[in-house]
Structure formats: C-alpha cells, structure tokens
Scaffold this motif. Structure first.
Motif, PDB file in Angstrom:
ATOM      1  N   VAL A  33      56.598 -12.333  10.845  1.00 45.91           N
ATOM      2  CA  VAL A  33      55.277 -12.355  11.496  1.00 45.91           C
ATOM      3  C   VAL A  33      54.956 -10.974  12.057  1.00 45.91           C
TER       4      VAL A  33
ATOM      5  N   THR B 266      51.819  -8.823  10.713  1.00 48.43           N
ATOM      6  CA  THR B 266      50.818  -8.328  11.656  1.00 48.43           C
ATOM      7  C   THR B 266      50.684  -6.814  11.541  1.00 48.43           C
TER       8      THR B 266
ATOM      9  N   TYR C 196      43.229  -6.427  12.977  1.00 50.53           N
ATOM     10  CA  TYR C 196      44.156  -6.934  13.977  1.00 50.53           C
ATOM     11  C   TYR C 196      43.505  -8.059  14.758  1.00 50.53           C
ATOM     12  N   HIS C 197      44.273  -9.134  15.007  1.00 50.20           N
ATOM     13  CA  HIS C 197      43.756 -10.253  15.784  1.00 50.20           C
ATOM     14  C   HIS C 197      44.938 -10.861  16.531  1.00 50.20           C
TER      15      HIS C 197
ATOM     16  N   ALA D 194      47.801 -13.719  15.367  1.00 49.19           N
ATOM     17  CA  ALA D 194      49.190 -13.275  15.292  1.00 49.19           C
ATOM     18  C   ALA D 194      50.098 -14.165  16.142  1.00 49.19           C
TER      19      ALA D 194
ATOM     20  N   CYS E 297      50.479 -17.572  14.507  1.00 47.74           N
ATOM     21  CA  CYS E 297      51.410 -17.463  13.381  1.00 47.74           C
ATOM     22  C   CYS E 297      52.853 -17.411  13.876  1.00 47.74           C
TER      23      CYS E 297
ATOM     24  N   THR F 201      50.729 -14.186   7.074  1.00 47.69           N
ATOM     25  CA  THR F 201      50.243 -13.639   8.340  1.00 47.69           C
ATOM     26  C   THR F 201      49.169 -12.592   8.097  1.00 47.69           C
ATOM     27  N   THR F 202      49.428 -11.689   7.155  1.00 54.81           N
ATOM     28  CA  THR F 202      48.445 -10.651   6.840  1.00 54.81           C
ATOM     29  C   THR F 202      47.137 -11.269   6.344  1.00 54.81           C
TER      30      THR F 202
ATOM     31  N   ILE G 130      44.989 -12.844   9.068  1.00 51.91           N
ATOM     32  CA  ILE G 130      44.298 -11.863   9.907  1.00 51.91           C
ATOM     33  C   ILE G 130      43.185 -11.150   9.146  1.00 51.91           C
TER      34      ILE G 130
ATOM     35  N   SER H 190      52.142  -5.599   2.694  1.00 51.28           N
ATOM     36  CA  SER H 190      52.647  -6.933   3.021  1.00 51.28           C
ATOM     37  C   SER H 190      53.551  -7.471   1.911  1.00 51.28           C
TER      38      SER H 190
ATOM     39  N   TRP I  81      52.978   0.510  13.422  1.00 52.84           N
ATOM     40  CA  TRP I  81      51.911   0.579  14.424  1.00 52.84           C
ATOM     41  C   TRP I  81      51.804   1.975  15.026  1.00 52.84           C
TER      42      TRP I  81
END
Length: 319
Positions: free
Chosen positions: A44, A48, A57-58, A62, A65, A180-181, A184, A192, A309
């Motif tokens: 996850v 993300t 991004y959310h 996230a 999930c 997950t990707t 979002i 991913s 990130w």
C-alpha cells in the motif's frame, strides 16, 4: 469416540492425555501474526508512492486501502489457523503454536474471528470504492476475500496444491500495489507494475521460507506445498532468487532517486536471511530467517516509498 485425527483438536489433546490451557490475550495477538503485517503495509505504501510520483495523491483512499490490506492479512491468518487446525496440519509444529491446532480455542470461535476481520476488510474496500468512485474495484475486493479464505480453507485449498507462493506474489504484490495506485489515480502506472513485482517477490519468498520450515510436517499431513514438491535444495535456490529480484528493481529506482541508495540498508536484513536459508539444516534454523524476511518486506516497501516521495521522478516512469 473421536479419533486422534478428528476435527476437534481439544478432543485430540484429551485423548493424548493433555489438557490445553485456554488462549490468553497474548495467544490471540500471536495468532494474528503481527510479523506478517509488513506484507500488507508495504504494497500500500508503494502503491501510494507510485500514485504520488504520477502527481496524484489522496490520503483518505490510501488509509482505506491500508485498512483493507491489514484486515485481510489478519483475517487470512486466523482463517489459516482455523483451516489447518481442523484438518490436523498444525497438530505438530516447529514454529509458533496455533490456537486451533493446540486446542487453545474452539474452531468455531477462531473461524468467526477470521470472518470478522475479513468482513472489516470488506467494509474498508467498500469505503475505497465509495470515495474513489471506481466501482469495478468491488470485483477485485471479492476475489481478494475469496483468495484469503481458500488459501487453506474449503474443499480444494490452493495452499495444499503448491500455489501459495504464486498467490502471495500476486495478491501482496501487483494486485495490492497496482490496486492502490488505480484507486487513487484511476489508472495503473509503470512504476506501480515494477514496484508490485518487487514486493510480490519478497512476499513469495516469505511464503516459501515458511513452507520450507514446515516441509516435513506438511509432507506427513499430506499438504503439497511448493517446497514439498521441489525439495529443499531447489526451494533454497528459489528463495535467494526471489530475494534478489527486488534488489535489482531497487537498483533501477535508486539510479534516479535522491535517497534511493539508502534503501539498500535492507541488505542488512535480506543478506542474513538468504545466508540462513542457504545454510539451514533444521526447521528451527528458518524461524529467524522468517522474521528477517518479514522485516525486509516492511522496510523495503516503506523505505522505497519514502525515497520516491522525497526524490525526483522514478526512472521507470522517465523512460
């Protein structure tokens, strides 16, 4: 009179002249297998990060999930405890004891706990769908829950037909990361896919290490794991290969990430795990390797996610 191989572990213990003590809170926590939760958290985090890398991004999605993955992981652990316990597979264990196999908890109680966590995972999945609006993800969620239960449950559990490693790779790798990707962003990215393969390989290695540890008891119980089919030597070689795959993928990402090189610190865990598995002679030798592999999954996933990130665009997306 029930036979020693009956579906009631408590009766088997009584026939053997022992009286199992009731499960304590510590036993229930151990049965949830906290060390395996890295397999749920890591994909996850990576999914993300892959979404963030593609400028999406959310936080709410996230977190939902993450809840979905953790609840399903705990649910499958209790379902495995229940199913293997009633089948007699856990009657003799080398690793940590189980609730049903040790007669510490009634099979129906453990089954209901498993169903409860799977239901909580289903609710988290519904929340993902409601927030994201991507309704076809409901089908993916249903498949995940069925896979969680039928690993060792049902009439034809795939864990008894040498498919455990493959399913671990798929569901704790590409499905979790890309899912997950997609939740979002609404699409799957190249990052991913690569990240899903990487963490999926570690998850499959963890499953293989577990089955290698239990190879003799699984053979005695008639459980056909991959390790029982290909043998110790081939299993050890495959374990090392699976652990090297994510390191190769990490090398590709680290090439373009400011902090990517720092993630290679996981070698401090992955390296000893590979050495232990390669040199292991007894099942107990592999218990440490299991712990190291689980930590490798967690630190690899979270560490690489942080590096993505904090750095420039991933190399896979840039080509």
């Amino acid at each position: 009179m029930a036979s020693p191989r009956s579906g009631n572990p408590a009766k088997r213990a009584q026939l053997a002249g022992t009286a199992p003590s009731p499960a304590t809170p510590r036993d229930w926590i151990a049965a949830a297998r906290p060390r395996t939760l890295g397999m749920a958290i890591a994909p996850v985090a990576l999914g993300t990060a892959a979404a963030f890398n593609a400028e999406g991004y959310h936080l709410g999605i996230a977190l939902a999930c993450l809840a979905l993955a953790v609840f399903l992981q705990i649910g499958v652990n209790f379902a495995n405890d229940y199913s293997d316990g009633v089948k007699g597979t856990d009657a003799v264990r080398v690793g940590p004891g189980r609730l049903v196999g040790a007669g510490k908890a009634a099979p129906t109680t453990v089954r209901n706990v498993a169903i409860g966590f799977l239901a909580a995972g289903a609710l988290a999945g519904i929340l993902v769908v409601l927030v994201s609006g991507r309704w076809w993800l409901l089908l993916v969620g249903v498949v995940c829950i069925i896979a969680a239960w039928t690993y060792t449950g049902g009439k034809r559990p795939y864990g008894y037909y040498a498919l455990g490693e493959l399913m671990a790779f798929l569901f704790f790798g590409p499905v979790a990361v890309m899912g997950t990707t997609y939740a979002i962003l609404g699409r799957i990215t190249e990052d991913s896919v690569a990240l899903g393969i990487a963490i999926g390989a570690i998850s499959a290695a963890l499953m293989l290490c577990n089955n290698l540890r239990d190879i003799e008891t699984d053979r005695a119980a008639g459980k056909r794991s991959l390790a029982t089919l290909i043998g110790r030597r081939a299993s050890k070689v495959l374990f090392v290969v699976l652990m090297l795959v994510p390191l190769v993928i990490l090398g590709i990402f680290a090439y373009a990430l400011a902090y990517g090189i720092a993630v290679f610190a996981v070698l401090l865990l992955a390296g000893p795990a590979m050495v232990i598995v390669a040199m292991a002679r007894t099942p107990r030798d592999l218990i440490t390797a299991l712990g190291l592999t689980g930590l490798t999954a967690l630190l690899y996933g979270v560490g690489l996610a942080i590096a993505i990130w904090g750095g420039p665009a991933g190399f896979v997306s840039a080509v």
